[in-house]
Design a protein around this motif. Sequence first.
Motif, PDB file in Angstrom:
ATOM      1  N   TYR A 179       1.020  -0.960   0.239  1.00 56.53           N
ATOM      2  CA  TYR A 179      -0.409   0.164   0.424  1.00 56.53           C
ATOM      3  C   TYR A 179       1.284   1.323   0.487  1.00 56.53           C
ATOM      4  O   TYR A 179       0.812   2.147  -0.613  1.00 56.53           O
ATOM      5  N   ILE A 236       1.109   4.473  -3.184  1.00 62.66           N
ATOM      6  CA  ILE A 236       0.408   5.374  -3.029  1.00 62.66           C
ATOM      7  C   ILE A 236       1.982   6.294  -3.540  1.00 62.66           C
ATOM      8  O   ILE A 236       2.128   7.245  -3.813  1.00 62.66           O
ATOM      9  N   GLN A 288       1.818   8.481   8.091  1.00 66.80           N
ATOM     10  CA  GLN A 288       0.956   8.217   6.942  1.00 66.80           C
ATOM     11  C   GLN A 288      -0.298   8.714   7.267  1.00 66.80           C
ATOM     12  O   GLN A 288      -1.025   8.613   7.055  1.00 66.80           O
ATOM     13  N   GLU A 292      -9.049   6.485  12.390  1.00 63.52           N
ATOM     14  CA  GLU A 292      -8.766   5.101  12.294  1.00 63.52           C
ATOM     15  C   GLU A 292      -7.904   4.933  12.958  1.00 63.52           C
ATOM     16  O   GLU A 292      -6.722   5.776  12.259  1.00 63.52           O
ATOM     17  N   LEU A 306      -6.300   1.152  14.773  1.00 57.72           N
ATOM     18  CA  LEU A 306      -6.145  -0.126  14.756  1.00 57.72           C
ATOM     19  C   LEU A 306      -4.761  -0.489  16.104  1.00 57.72           C
ATOM     20  O   LEU A 306      -3.767  -0.693  15.306  1.00 57.72           O
ATOM     21  N   GLU A 359      -2.545  -2.364  14.129  1.00 55.41           N
ATOM     22  CA  GLU A 359      -1.699  -1.072  13.185  1.00 55.41           C
ATOM     23  C   GLU A 359      -0.624  -0.556  14.165  1.00 55.41           C
ATOM     24  O   GLU A 359       0.493  -0.311  14.003  1.00 55.41           O
ATOM     25  N   TYR A 407      -4.570   6.754   2.903  1.00 50.67           N
ATOM     26  CA  TYR A 407      -4.286   6.533   4.849  1.00 50.67           C
ATOM     27  C   TYR A 407      -5.562   6.671   5.950  1.00 50.67           C
ATOM     28  O   TYR A 407      -5.899   5.994   6.730  1.00 50.67           O
ATOM     29  N   THR A 456      -9.544   2.309   4.329  1.00 48.79           N
ATOM     30  CA  THR A 456      -8.685   2.455   4.454  1.00 48.79           C
ATOM     31  C   THR A 456      -6.993   1.742   4.023  1.00 48.79           C
ATOM     32  O   THR A 456      -7.251  -0.076   4.258  1.00 48.79           O
ATOM     33  N   VAL A 457      -6.345   1.713   3.914  1.00 54.15           N
ATOM     34  CA  VAL A 457      -5.250   1.083   4.055  1.00 54.15           C
ATOM     35  C   VAL A 457      -4.811   0.496   5.242  1.00 54.15           C
ATOM     36  O   VAL A 457      -4.690  -0.724   5.261  1.00 54.15           O
ATOM     37  N   ASN A 458      -5.111   1.612   6.934  1.00 48.61           N
ATOM     38  CA  ASN A 458      -5.548   0.210   7.841  1.00 48.61           C
ATOM     39  C   ASN A 458      -6.293  -0.641   7.788  1.00 48.61           C
ATOM     40  O   ASN A 458      -5.867  -1.908   8.558  1.00 48.61           O
ATOM     41  N   ALA A 459      -7.351  -0.483   7.101  1.00 47.29           N
ATOM     42  CA  ALA A 459      -8.442  -1.666   7.307  1.00 47.29           C
ATOM     43  C   ALA A 459      -8.352  -3.203   6.669  1.00 47.29           C
ATOM     44  O   ALA A 459      -8.252  -4.544   6.828  1.00 47.29           O
ATOM     45  N   LEU A 460      -7.566  -2.791   4.843  1.00 48.03           N
ATOM     46  CA  LEU A 460      -7.047  -3.732   4.575  1.00 48.03           C
ATOM     47  C   LEU A 460      -6.055  -4.109   4.726  1.00 48.03           C
ATOM     48  O   LEU A 460      -5.777  -5.482   5.110  1.00 48.03           O
TER      49      LEU A 460
END
Lengths: 552, 165
Positions: free
Chosen positions: A7, A11, A151, A281, A283, A286, B146, B155-159
Amino acid sequence: MYRYDDYDRQIVAERVEQYRDQVRRRISGELSEDEFRPLRLMNGLYLQLHAYMLRIAIPYGTLSSAQLRRLAEIGRRWDRGYGHFTTRQNIQFNWPRLADSPDILQALADVEMHAIQTSGNCIRNTTADQFAGVALDEIEDPRPWCEIIRQWSTFHPEFTFLPRKFKIAVTGSAHDRAALRVHDIGLALKRNAQGEVGFEVMIGGGQGRTPMLAPTIREFLPKADLLPYLEAALRVYNRAGRRDNIYKARIKILVGALGAAEYARQTEEEFQRIKAEGSVELLPAEIERIHAFFAPPPYETLSADVPEFVAAKLDDRRFARWARTNVSPHKQPGYAIVTITLKPVGGVPGDATSDQMDAIADLADRYGFGEIRVTHDQNLVLPDVKQSNLSALWAALKALNLGEANAGLVSDMIACPGLDYCNLANARSIPVAQAISRRFADLERQHEIGELRIKMSGCINACGHHHVGHIGILGVDKNGEEFYQITLGGSADEKASLGKILGPSVPREQVADAVETIIDTYLGLRKDGEKFLDTYRRVGIAPFKEKLYATA
Amino acid sequence: MPLLKHGRVVDDPWHLVGDDDPLPAEGPVVVTLKRWTAEREALLARGWPLGVRLEPADLVETLVPDLARLELIEVDFPKFNDGRGYSTARLLRQRYRYAGELRAVGRVLRDQLLYLHRCGFDAFEIAREDAVETWIKAVSEFGAWYQRGADDRQTVNALRHRRAS
C-alpha cells in the motif's frame, strides 16, 4: 526502520505518475506556470533565485544506508554533486532540471522515499529527536508514532489546504533535541503519575516574524488518542485560523488570539466528538505492526567498560576531544551514538558531497546497522557504533574531512542558504557562517568556550532558527546593504527561550568581530564551568551590550 | 458551467437567488446563509426544494437544525486554496449525517476533485468541457488512502488488518 508494504508503495508510485503527467502538461504548455505552481510545490519543487530546488522528505530524520546512497546518486546524476541538509530533516538539491524531476521522484520511490508535503500549506514532514530509539535518557522511542503521523498526514483530504504550512515534532526524551516549543505542534512522550506513557501536547509555537513558544495544551494524552487529538487540533485551526494575511495565518497566531485555555477547550470538545464518531481509524494491530519495525537491532551483549575506547582517548587527545563533543551515551552498554558534523572549517553548514554521502553510508554499514539520522542542526548521526570501533570510525571520518570535534560548539552553526540561493532572503548567510567558522578554527579555543549554539537566518522567516540561538544572527537589508541583527539568550531545548535583540545591527564584515566580542565578554564573566547560556541568564544582556557598542 | 454529479454531467435545476433579488414564484432555489436565517419561514412556506450556499467563514453548525429540510448545500471556494470547505463537508456528512446533495462551487480545480470527493462532496461545478473525463482520471489517480474520509473508500489501515479482525 519502517519498510513499505504494497500500500505504501502504491501511494508513492501513484504520486510519481501523477506528477510526471503534471510536468508533461507544464512542458507542453497545457499548464501555465500559475496553474503548475501549486502542483509542483506540493511535490517539493520550488523556483529559487537561480534554478529549481527540490526538497525531499526524510521522515523523522531516519535514513538507511541504501537511501543515503540514492541521495548521493541523485546529487551526482541530476545535480552538482552535493546536497544540503536542512533544519527540517529534509535534503535539498539546488540545481535539478524540471524535466528530470519526475525521474528523481521515481529514483526516490525505488528506495521508499518521496517529496510529498515538503512544501505547501499542509502538514509537513514530521521531525524527531535524532537520537530516537538509542538515547540513554529516553522514556520511549518516538519513531513509531512519527511513522503513524506520517501515514495519517499523507494526502489527508481535509488538511491539504490549511491556512499555512504546519509542522509537527516528536521526542521521547527528557532532553528536547527537536525544538518542540517552536513547532506548530510539539509532542513529548512522558510518564504520568500512574506510570503510563502518553504525550504532552504543545501547540502554537513558531519562529518567523512573530516568534512564539508553544504553550502546553494538554498535559497528558494517552497514546492511542494521538490521531483523533491531532485531527481535532487541525480541524479547529483549519476552520478558525486566519486566512486574510499570510503573516498571521500560522496556528501560533490563533492560539495567541484565543488564548491557550480557549484553544485547548475547543480542541478538547472537537476531540471528544471525533472520538465518539470513530471517524479516525488507528487499529491496535496497526500500532503493533508499526512498532515491530522499530524493534532494537541485534546488539551484541557488551560490557559497559570498553578498555579500547579508554586507551584510545588516553593515546590521542584529539580523539578524546572528538569523543567529548561528538559521542553521546547509548542505552545499550558498550555502544555509542556518533554525531558527524557537516561543519568543517570554512564549509557551508549542512552541505554534504555525494562522495561524502556514499562514504558515510559505507561507515553506517561497517560500524552500525546501516542506519543514519539527520539532525535539526544540519548534522548526521550514526546511532549504533560499538565503543571499541569509535577510534577507527573517527580516523575514517577525518579522511573525509568530517572528523571535526565541534558538535555543539561555536562552529557547529545552523545557517539557512540565504541570499546565495533563496528567493526570500535579504542577506547572505553562508559567507557569514564561513567567516565565523574560520575565526574560531582553533578547536582548542572552541572547546575552551564550550557549548554555544549560533543560529543564523538570512531573513525574517527564520529558517536558520536565529530566535532560539544562544547567539542568533538575522540578516536584514538596509537600503541594499546587508546588515545583521544579533540576539542573545535563545534556546530550543526543554528550557526553550527566545533571544533578545542586543542593539543596532552590524555590517557583514563586522559580524565575526561582534561574535568574538560577545564570546570574550562571556569568558570574562563566567564562573567555573558555566555555559554561555547560563552566564547570559545570570548576568542579562547589559554587559554584552556595553562591551559590543562601546568598541563600535 | 458544467455540473458534475456522481461523475456525470447533469442539468442544474437550481436557481441561485441573490440577497436582494425577489424570490421567484416557483422552482427550487439556493440562498445564502444570511438570507436563509432571515427568511427561513417564508422560504419553507414556498413548498419548493431549498438549498443554502455556504461561504468559507460560514459556520455549518447554524444549519444543523434544518438539515433535513435542505436538498442542496453548496460550499463556495472563492479561492482554490481556502480549505475551510473541506472541514465543512466532513462535518456535514460524518457528524451531522446530511444526506442531500453537497456541491462544491467556485474555484474548483481538477487536482482537488479527489480530495473534495473524499470529504463528502458529490457534485461539482467545474469550468471544464471535459469534466467527465477529468473526473474519471482524478478519482482513479490514487487507489489507497491512509485516512478515513466521508466517502466509502476503505483505508489502508483496514485493508492491512482485514483478515485479522
